[in-house]
Motif scaffolding. Structure first.
Motif, PDB file in Angstrom:
ATOM      1  N   ILE A 217       0.873  -1.176   0.000  1.00 21.46           N
ATOM      2  CA  ILE A 217       0.000   0.000   0.000  1.00 21.46           C
ATOM      3  C   ILE A 217       0.909   1.224   0.000  1.00 21.46           C
ATOM      4  O   ILE A 217       1.444   1.614   1.036  1.00 21.46           O
TER       5      ILE A 217
ATOM      6  N   ASN B  45      -2.286   6.228  -2.493  1.00 18.32           N
ATOM      7  CA  ASN B  45      -2.512   4.901  -3.067  1.00 18.32           C
ATOM      8  C   ASN B  45      -2.323   4.909  -4.575  1.00 18.32           C
ATOM      9  O   ASN B  45      -2.992   4.183  -5.307  1.00 18.32           O
TER      10      ASN B  45
ATOM     11  N   THR C 126      -5.234  -2.868  -5.463  1.00 15.23           N
ATOM     12  CA  THR C 126      -6.121  -2.697  -4.313  1.00 15.23           C
ATOM     13  C   THR C 126      -6.931  -3.965  -4.069  1.00 15.23           C
ATOM     14  O   THR C 126      -7.050  -4.435  -2.926  1.00 15.23           O
TER      15      THR C 126
ATOM     16  N   ALA D   2       2.111   3.060   3.637  1.00 15.74           N
ATOM     17  CA  ALA D   2       1.328   4.286   3.683  1.00 15.74           C
ATOM     18  C   ALA D   2       0.851   4.647   5.081  1.00 15.74           C
ATOM     19  O   ALA D   2       0.406   3.777   5.836  1.00 15.74           O
TER      20      ALA D   2
ATOM     21  N   MET E  93      -2.111   6.025   6.180  1.00 12.27           N
ATOM     22  CA  MET E  93      -3.413   6.213   5.519  1.00 12.27           C
ATOM     23  C   MET E  93      -4.249   7.301   6.161  1.00 12.27           C
ATOM     24  O   MET E  93      -5.335   7.631   5.668  1.00 12.27           O
TER      25      MET E  93
ATOM     26  N   ILE F 274      -6.250  11.384   0.383  1.00 16.30           N
ATOM     27  CA  ILE F 274      -6.108  10.087   1.048  1.00 16.30           C
ATOM     28  C   ILE F 274      -7.403   9.265   1.006  1.00 16.30           C
ATOM     29  O   ILE F 274      -7.497   8.219   1.655  1.00 16.30           O
TER      30      ILE F 274
ATOM     31  N   TYR G 143      -7.671   5.330   0.414  1.00 21.03           N
ATOM     32  CA  TYR G 143      -7.245   4.351   1.411  1.00 21.03           C
ATOM     33  C   TYR G 143      -8.429   3.736   2.160  1.00 21.03           C
ATOM     34  O   TYR G 143      -8.266   2.768   2.905  1.00 21.03           O
TER      35      TYR G 143
ATOM     36  N   GLN H  26     -10.146  10.541   8.348  1.00 20.87           N
ATOM     37  CA  GLN H  26     -10.838   9.613   7.474  1.00 20.87           C
ATOM     38  C   GLN H  26     -12.305   9.569   7.891  1.00 20.87           C
ATOM     39  O   GLN H  26     -12.654   9.978   9.000  1.00 20.87           O
TER      40      GLN H  26
END
Length: 411
Positions: free
Chosen positions: A225, A230, A254, A282, A284, A297, A300, A360
């Motif tokens: 990753i 990504n 992925t 990564a 993420m 991002i 991810y 996220q």
């Protein structure tokens, strides 16, 4: 759903069939050993200087040239043999793990540089497991890494002019030439996705860099990753649109990565494993000052969704190790307002001023998860000594979790 479960079950049977044939030669550290051992974890190293930062007044450092940024500040390369010796001399360390980025984001992507790093790594006496980072393949197409840059003789400075797919193929041919075997003088047998791929998805056999193994009651799994986005948000060679090759690369990898995570958790359940370690490059949750940050991002999320769901269902400790954002960090980004410790600009440790959970989409609450970002990219060179004690049941803290405890080592 039944078809997917059947496919996963068949894959686990295949992985178990491979396992006895590739068991570790050191029987004192087999899958269900009661013995504790330590892993030296590092990444984002060896790094060179970035464009415009190479000191011209130091004769041992090549300054930037009219042909582009310096292909490498040699100081970390020069320090690497002593760093490797320090890890070799650590009596607790039985394995080494590199979490990606073998040069900086402003160094050229060349076969000769890769060979320099690979030759240095032959000095590790213990097995070395490596998962690639973005700087050595996905970002090779960027001009600051030599993509579309020619030298004074009119030759492209990058391998394959920085094409990411070609540079990943180069990394595989050099660092993963023996599927199922680690680097280092004392090789360790692992299961590569090239060996243990789901036959329903034959292209997954390309991901020789994705590996897993069991040791002292813990399953370890590496997943390719790459940091940044990504390989999805930065159009190759600065184009206004993504090429079909880029779109295909992201989609295929992925999907293969997520199937590899599926297989790892399924195998852990089938084998009665006590904990899992996931290693990938990564960060993420790192916004990295990019605007629009959330978009950069966003791709991810499939990985985070997979890890969160699997970890919650597993119900036992899952530790994620990554590099990419360079500063040491210990947190749980799957729990809102979880305790967090970070390496400040002066190298000291301090409470975090941000919550990775916020970077996220929300909705996770997975308490049996912890994440550590390893230090990298600048002096002093450092490794994380991660101790695995199958008898350990540590309460989660900044430096311990389940059977794991860790300390930063600055040799």
């Amino acid at each position: 759903m039944k078809k997917i479960l059947t496919s996963t079950a068949l894959l686990v049977c295949g992985l178990n069939a491979i396992s006895p044939a590739i068991a570790d030669d050191d029987k004192s550290f087999d899958a269900h050993s009661k013995n504790a051992f330590a892993i030296a974890v590092f990444g984002d190293s060896p790094y060179g200087c970035k464009a415009g930062e190479c000191p011209a007044d130091q004769p041992n450092i090549r300054p930037d040239t009219k042909d582009g940024p310096n292909p490498g500040d040699p100081r970390q390369i020069e320090a690497t043999p002593a760093f490797i010796k320090a890890i070799n001399d650590d009596p607790k360390v039985r394995l080494v793990l590199h979490v990606g980025d073998i040069h900086s984001g402003s160094q050229y992507c060349t076969l000769s540089y890769n060979r320099t790093v690979l030759d240095l790594w032959t000095q590790f006496k213990n097995p070395l497991v490596y998962t690639p980072g973005d700087n050595e393949w996905t970002d090779c197409q960027k001009s600051k890494e030599g993509g579309n840059v020619k030298d004074s003789n009119g030759n492209y400075v990058d391998y394959a002019n920085g094409n990411p797919v070609a540079n990943l193929a180069l990394i595989r041919s050099m660092f993963f030439s023996k599927p199922g075997e680690t680097l280092g003088k004392h090789e360790k047998k692992v299961i590569s996705q090239a060996q243990g791929y789901d036959p329903a998805y034959p292209k997954d056999a390309e991901y020789v860099e994705n590996v897993m193994w069991e040791q002292s009651g813990v399953l370890f799994v590496t997943v390719n990753i790459p940091g940044g986005s990504n390989n999805d948000d930065d159009n190759w060679f600065g184009a206004t649109t993504k090429t079909g090759e880029q779109i295909q690369e992201v989609a295929q990898r992925t999907a293969a990565d997520i199937r590899w995570l599926d297989a790892a958790f399924a195998k852990a359940e089938a084998d009665g494993i006590k904990a899992i370690v996931i290693a990938e490059q990564a960060d993420m949750w790192d916004l990295d000052g990019t605007l629009p940050a959330a978009q950069h991002i966003a791709k991810y999320k499939p990985f985070i969704d997979s890890i969160a769901a699997h970890t919650a269902a597993f119900g036992k400790p899952v530790l994620l190790l990554n590099g990419d954002s360079h500063n040491y960090r210990s947190d749980n980004p799957l729990v809102d307002n979880a305790p967090c410790l970070i390496e400040a600009s002066n190298g000291a440790e301090a409470a975090c001023t941000d919550d990775s959970y916020d970077n996220q989409p929300h909705g996770y609450n997975v308490a049996n998860f912890h994440r550590v970002v390893v230090h990298g990219s600048y002096f002093p060179l450092e490794y994380l000594r991660l101790t695995v004690d199958p008898k350990g049941k540590y309460t989660e803290s900044d430096s311990a979790f389940g059977p794991f405890s860790w300390v930063r080592v600055n040799p």
